[in-house]
Design an enzyme around this catalytic site. Sequence first.
Site, PDB file in Angstrom:
ATOM      1  N   ALA A  20       0.873  -1.080   0.027  1.00 60.43           N
ATOM      2  CA  ALA A  20      -0.012   0.095   0.029  1.00 60.43           C
ATOM      3  C   ALA A  20       0.898   1.316  -0.006  1.00 60.43           C
ATOM      4  O   ALA A  20       0.550   2.275  -0.797  1.00 60.43           O
ATOM      5  CB  ALA A  20      -0.964   0.000   1.386  1.00 60.43           C
ATOM      6  N   GLY A  21       1.867   1.475   0.712  1.00 67.58           N
ATOM      7  CA  GLY A  21       2.848   2.368   0.916  1.00 67.58           C
ATOM      8  C   GLY A  21       3.663   2.552  -0.231  1.00 67.58           C
ATOM      9  O   GLY A  21       3.585   3.946  -0.691  1.00 67.58           O
ATOM     10  N   HIS A 239      -7.047 -17.519   9.489  1.00 68.77           N
ATOM     11  CA  HIS A 239      -6.897 -18.386   8.349  1.00 68.77           C
ATOM     12  C   HIS A 239      -6.893 -19.947   8.681  1.00 68.77           C
ATOM     13  O   HIS A 239      -6.454 -20.313   9.670  1.00 68.77           O
ATOM     14  CB  HIS A 239      -5.607 -18.032   7.647  1.00 68.77           C
ATOM     15  CG  HIS A 239      -5.286 -18.413   6.342  1.00 68.77           C
ATOM     16  ND1 HIS A 239      -5.305 -19.807   6.155  1.00 68.77           N
ATOM     17  CD2 HIS A 239      -5.424 -17.973   5.112  1.00 68.77           C
ATOM     18  CE1 HIS A 239      -5.232 -19.934   4.714  1.00 68.77           C
ATOM     19  NE2 HIS A 239      -5.098 -18.762   4.100  1.00 68.77           N
ATOM     20  N   THR A 251      -1.416 -21.417   1.870  1.00 63.46           N
ATOM     21  CA  THR A 251      -2.553 -20.547   0.698  1.00 63.46           C
ATOM     22  C   THR A 251      -3.849 -21.392   0.308  1.00 63.46           C
ATOM     23  O   THR A 251      -3.908 -22.532   0.259  1.00 63.46           O
ATOM     24  CB  THR A 251      -1.871 -20.066  -0.494  1.00 63.46           C
ATOM     25  OG1 THR A 251      -2.903 -19.586  -1.264  1.00 63.46           O
ATOM     26  CG2 THR A 251      -1.471 -21.418  -1.440  1.00 63.46           C
ATOM     27  N   ARG A 284     -13.253 -18.062   4.378  1.00 58.82           N
ATOM     28  CA  ARG A 284     -12.460 -18.300   5.490  1.00 58.82           C
ATOM     29  C   ARG A 284     -13.281 -18.351   6.923  1.00 58.82           C
ATOM     30  O   ARG A 284     -12.809 -19.440   7.845  1.00 58.82           O
ATOM     31  CB  ARG A 284     -11.314 -17.218   5.546  1.00 58.82           C
ATOM     32  CG  ARG A 284     -10.572 -17.376   4.525  1.00 58.82           C
ATOM     33  CD  ARG A 284      -9.474 -16.324   4.596  1.00 58.82           C
ATOM     34  NE  ARG A 284      -8.520 -16.338   3.352  1.00 58.82           N
ATOM     35  CZ  ARG A 284      -7.383 -15.664   2.888  1.00 58.82           C
ATOM     36  NH1 ARG A 284      -7.406 -14.558   3.900  1.00 58.82           N
ATOM     37  NH2 ARG A 284      -6.968 -15.968   2.147  1.00 58.82           N
ATOM     38  N   HIS A 350      -5.154 -14.127  11.233  1.00 57.67           N
ATOM     39  CA  HIS A 350      -4.388 -13.924  10.014  1.00 57.67           C
ATOM     40  C   HIS A 350      -4.797 -12.300   9.581  1.00 57.67           C
ATOM     41  O   HIS A 350      -3.757 -11.816   9.030  1.00 57.67           O
ATOM     42  CB  HIS A 350      -5.056 -14.755   9.020  1.00 57.67           C
ATOM     43  CG  HIS A 350      -4.601 -14.572   7.610  1.00 57.67           C
ATOM     44  ND1 HIS A 350      -3.319 -14.894   7.286  1.00 57.67           N
ATOM     45  CD2 HIS A 350      -5.210 -14.212   6.660  1.00 57.67           C
ATOM     46  CE1 HIS A 350      -3.147 -14.790   5.967  1.00 57.67           C
ATOM     47  NE2 HIS A 350      -4.170 -14.203   5.419  1.00 57.67           N
ATOM     48  N   GLU A 374      -3.692  -2.671   5.030  1.00 58.94           N
ATOM     49  CA  GLU A 374      -4.572  -3.286   6.182  1.00 58.94           C
ATOM     50  C   GLU A 374      -4.745  -2.575   7.509  1.00 58.94           C
ATOM     51  O   GLU A 374      -5.503  -2.908   8.327  1.00 58.94           O
ATOM     52  CB  GLU A 374      -3.521  -4.516   6.487  1.00 58.94           C
ATOM     53  CG  GLU A 374      -4.181  -5.536   7.130  1.00 58.94           C
ATOM     54  CD  GLU A 374      -3.494  -7.060   7.502  1.00 58.94           C
ATOM     55  OE1 GLU A 374      -2.702  -7.278   6.687  1.00 58.94           O
ATOM     56  OE2 GLU A 374      -3.676  -7.497   8.449  1.00 58.94           O
ATOM     57  N   LEU A 391      -4.608  -7.914  -1.195  1.00 55.64           N
ATOM     58  CA  LEU A 391      -3.443  -7.328  -1.990  1.00 55.64           C
ATOM     59  C   LEU A 391      -4.138  -6.277  -3.030  1.00 55.64           C
ATOM     60  O   LEU A 391      -3.557  -5.283  -3.371  1.00 55.64           O
ATOM     61  CB  LEU A 391      -2.747  -8.788  -2.737  1.00 55.64           C
ATOM     62  CG  LEU A 391      -1.986  -9.523  -2.089  1.00 55.64           C
ATOM     63  CD1 LEU A 391      -1.325 -10.625  -2.787  1.00 55.64           C
ATOM     64  CD2 LEU A 391      -0.843  -8.945  -1.256  1.00 55.64           C
TER      65      LEU A 391
HETATM   66  C1  FAD Z   1       0.985 -15.539   5.036  1.00 54.09           C
HETATM   67  C2  FAD Z   1       0.224 -14.639   4.630  1.00 54.09           C
HETATM   68  C3  FAD Z   1      -0.484 -14.615   3.123  1.00 54.09           C
HETATM   69  C4  FAD Z   1      -1.163 -13.686   2.762  1.00 54.09           C
HETATM   70  N1  FAD Z   1      -1.513 -14.029   1.304  1.00 54.09           N
HETATM   71  C5  FAD Z   1      -2.319 -13.189   0.721  1.00 54.09           C
HETATM   72  C6  FAD Z   1      -2.737 -13.386  -0.647  1.00 54.09           C
HETATM   73  O1  FAD Z   1      -2.423 -14.157  -1.113  1.00 54.09           O
HETATM   74  N2  FAD Z   1      -3.834 -12.392  -1.224  1.00 54.09           N
HETATM   75  C7  FAD Z   1      -4.316 -11.220  -0.476  1.00 54.09           C
HETATM   76  O2  FAD Z   1      -5.160 -10.514  -0.902  1.00 54.09           O
HETATM   77  N3  FAD Z   1      -3.790 -11.032   0.825  1.00 54.09           N
HETATM   78  C8  FAD Z   1      -2.841 -12.034   1.540  1.00 54.09           C
HETATM   79  N4  FAD Z   1      -2.476 -11.698   2.564  1.00 54.09           N
HETATM   80  C9  FAD Z   1      -2.562 -10.476   3.185  1.00 54.09           C
HETATM   81  C10 FAD Z   1      -1.497  -9.380   2.714  1.00 54.09           C
HETATM   82  O3  FAD Z   1      -0.485  -9.859   2.458  1.00 54.09           O
HETATM   83  C11 FAD Z   1      -1.810  -8.199   3.703  1.00 54.09           C
HETATM   84  O4  FAD Z   1      -2.940  -7.659   4.192  1.00 54.09           O
HETATM   85  C12 FAD Z   1      -1.108  -6.955   2.791  1.00 54.09           C
HETATM   86  O5  FAD Z   1       0.139  -7.520   2.271  1.00 54.09           O
HETATM   87  C13 FAD Z   1      -0.570  -5.704   3.617  1.00 54.09           C
HETATM   88  O6  FAD Z   1      -0.225  -4.817   3.105  1.00 54.09           O
HETATM   89  P1  FAD Z   1       0.268  -3.377   3.676  1.00 54.09           P
HETATM   90  O7  FAD Z   1       0.957  -2.721   2.705  1.00 54.09           O
HETATM   91  O8  FAD Z   1      -1.115  -2.700   4.110  1.00 54.09           O
HETATM   92  O9  FAD Z   1       1.001  -3.576   4.729  1.00 54.09           O
HETATM   93  P2  FAD Z   1       2.465  -4.237   5.264  1.00 54.09           P
HETATM   94  O10 FAD Z   1       2.953  -5.005   3.921  1.00 54.09           O
HETATM   95  O11 FAD Z   1       2.239  -4.851   6.590  1.00 54.09           O
HETATM   96  O12 FAD Z   1       3.484  -3.073   5.166  1.00 54.09           O
HETATM   97  C14 FAD Z   1       3.449  -2.391   6.541  1.00 54.09           C
HETATM   98  C15 FAD Z   1       4.641  -1.200   6.391  1.00 54.09           C
HETATM   99  O13 FAD Z   1       4.445  -0.517   7.448  1.00 54.09           O
HETATM  100  C16 FAD Z   1       5.856  -0.327   8.235  1.00 54.09           C
HETATM  101  N5  FAD Z   1       5.437   0.053   9.465  1.00 54.09           N
HETATM  102  C17 FAD Z   1       4.740  -0.276  10.242  1.00 54.09           C
HETATM  103  N6  FAD Z   1       4.832   0.368  11.440  1.00 54.09           N
HETATM  104  C18 FAD Z   1       5.633   1.197  11.381  1.00 54.09           C
HETATM  105  C19 FAD Z   1       5.938   2.389  12.206  1.00 54.09           C
HETATM  106  N7  FAD Z   1       5.554   2.544  13.164  1.00 54.09           N
HETATM  107  N8  FAD Z   1       6.982   3.275  11.845  1.00 54.09           N
HETATM  108  C20 FAD Z   1       7.623   3.113  10.473  1.00 54.09           C
HETATM  109  N9  FAD Z   1       6.911   1.967   9.771  1.00 54.09           N
HETATM  110  C21 FAD Z   1       6.139   1.111  10.008  1.00 54.09           C
HETATM  111  C22 FAD Z   1       6.346  -1.666   7.968  1.00 54.09           C
HETATM  112  O14 FAD Z   1       7.970  -1.596   7.889  1.00 54.09           O
HETATM  113  C23 FAD Z   1       5.776  -2.115   6.629  1.00 54.09           C
HETATM  114  O15 FAD Z   1       6.628  -1.438   5.555  1.00 54.09           O
HETATM  115  C24 FAD Z   1      -1.499 -12.610   3.101  1.00 54.09           C
HETATM  116  C25 FAD Z   1      -1.196 -12.383   4.639  1.00 54.09           C
HETATM  117  C26 FAD Z   1      -0.304 -13.340   5.272  1.00 54.09           C
HETATM  118  C27 FAD Z   1       0.153 -13.179   6.629  1.00 54.09           C
END
Ligand code: FAD
Length: 574
Positions: A20-21, A239, A251, A284, A350, A374, A391
């Site tokens: 997302a970021g 999950h 998965t 799920r 999860h 998320e 995703l």
């Molecule tokens: C094992 C697993 C498998 C998955 N498979 C799927 C899938 O197949 N399909 C699907 O749709 N979803 C899947 N998901 C869910 C999906 O991966 C996540 O919801 C998604 O990747 C979240 O992305 P995000 O960018 O929101 O957060 P993240 O990828 O968690 O990134 C958060 C970022 O914030 C930073 N951060 C956090 N707090 C701070 C702070 N205080 N200061 C500075 N930086 C900070 C971290 O360093 C990181 O870079 C899966 C989840 C898991 C656990």
Amino acid sequence: MEEEFSVFSHDIVVVGGGLAGLRAAIEAHDCGFDVAVVSKVHPLRSHSVMAQGGINASLANHPEGKEDNWEKHAFDTIKGSDFLADQDAVETFAKEALVNLYELEHWGCPFSRFPNGKIAQRPFGGAGFPRTCFGADKTGLYLINTLYEQTIKRNIKIYEEWVVLELIVEDQTCRGIVAYSLPEGELEAFKAKAVIFCTGGNLRIYPKSSNSITSTASGVVMAFRAGLPLKDMEFVQFHPTTLYGLNLTLTEGARGEGAYLLNDLGERFMSRYVSEAIMEKAPRDITSRAIQTEINEGRGVGGKDYIYLDMRHFGANTIKKRFPGIYEACMEFRGINPVKEPIPIQPAAHWSMGGIDCDYNTDTEVNGFFVAGECACVSIHGANRLGGNSLMETIVFGRRAGRRTSEYIANGRPKSAGNGIYREALLKQEMRFQGIFERTGTESPYKIKSELGTIMDTRVGIFREEQDLRQALNEIRELQKRYEDVRPPYKGRRYNYDLLWHLDIEGFLTISEVIVMGALNRQESRGSHARLDYKERDDKNWLKHTVARLIDGEVILSYKPVTITKFGIGKREY
Ligand SMILES: Cc1cc2nc3c(=O)[nH]c(=O)nc-3n(C[C@H](O)[C@H](O)[C@H](O)COP(=O)(O)OP(=O)(O)OC[C@H]3O[C@@H](n4cnc5c(N)ncnc54)[C@H](O)[C@@H]3O)c2cc1C
């Protein structure tokens, strides 16, 4: 005249280097703004890298999916959410998924393909058609590398190993952040016209969790403390299939492509819970409840708390080619060969359906503060998220956040703030560090974390009821008091992970309280929230979002309506 005071300064600061970021930063940059990403870990170590099975878009590439379109994607998502999703947000999401997916393809994301060259799609739970695009079972890894390349190409500034500690808000307007540099040990203020939080999930609260150790709720907690509301936090997704004992996710794509669930009697038991036509392709929440019920009723394998995921019938080639992640995880971590043996699995926490309250433009209550991914609750997942939608959420709403932030600045950028507010915020965090280091108590933060985990696991899990939830709330409040006596053993400033862990546990205690209060109040069963004492969904009283606020140190709940459009409300049957 104000004395010289150095702060980092950017038009837009994106907190979080996950999908997302990075997507938000790329968009803000392409809108012509100076954008920086601040992340506590290198972007390629973000939790997003763990995502496996795929990303949803109604491309209609699968031979059985030719009738698919964005409306069907939207309807499945709304039904999957147990009708708690905001339908205008879901509509935007399902429509924009298509263009976003093709953009990822054009940026070089190595999606798996059908023999005719089109992007391959696989079935996922709760989807009417095979609509999940994927790169083997390493989709997150491929996606984040694709986006990271785009940020490098654009020379977007990335502050790695910087932990954000505070969101600076003045007169309902966001002014920037305070962050702690892990390598230098310094605290610094970042001035920004707008801030986007993309800080990920929070389910490391649970001991049985599929989340990476970085999923610690810190962004959600910072927003909550800055006065922003959190929405629908009681909805915690479990999950169904995580590797027993380690909780590595296996998965849903495996079940989508025909893997079975088997209990101790060797039964494919899902027909007890959903129709024979659906079986292991149920969403799920339903599948997790089914597995947990089999375990609770003594049909776990050998009377233990796991059952089997069986994919032996796929054969060695398919398993190794389409599910290399499952193969590697089983072989390396448990010495189990999924080609020859069924895999012991159990459900684990999860994904958090709740998060910082925002609308489908990623706007929050605070001007200049936007959220995506998320940590945000748009809400498109309502009470239960369908696999593959998260995703796509990071991409669709990450991009929207980047664009919205740019519009916000272009349409009357906020007047810049004097340095006083940054100096004050820095001082506050310095005092917080000092206060923690000077504590003399003897409580161990790790013991508190472990006790909190047991409470959440046993009383706030897949099945919930009033007595347990009340007890959980009391116990969490006791832990909050004990937390005041905790002090990190190491007092150095550089790479002080003890200190970070200490701060994270404080946040876990806050978020757990919000989860439990929401769960206790919601006297119905909907999606992932299954109350044994209120077994039915109750639209008359509970078709509404929970909103939690921190007022004078107390968590206060209120409710707000769900947006219903042309999709209406219906029974949720599979
Ligand atoms: C094992 C697993 C498998 C998955 N498979 C799927 C899938 O197949 N399909 C699907 O749709 N979803 C899947 N998901 C869910 C999906 O991966 C996540 O919801 C998604 O990747 C979240 O992305 P995000 O960018 O929101 O957060 P993240 O990828 O968690 O990134 C958060 C970022 O914030 C930073 N951060 C956090 N707090 C701070 C702070 N205080 N200061 C500075 N930086 C900070 C971290 O360093 C990181 O870079 C899966 C989840 C898991 C656990």
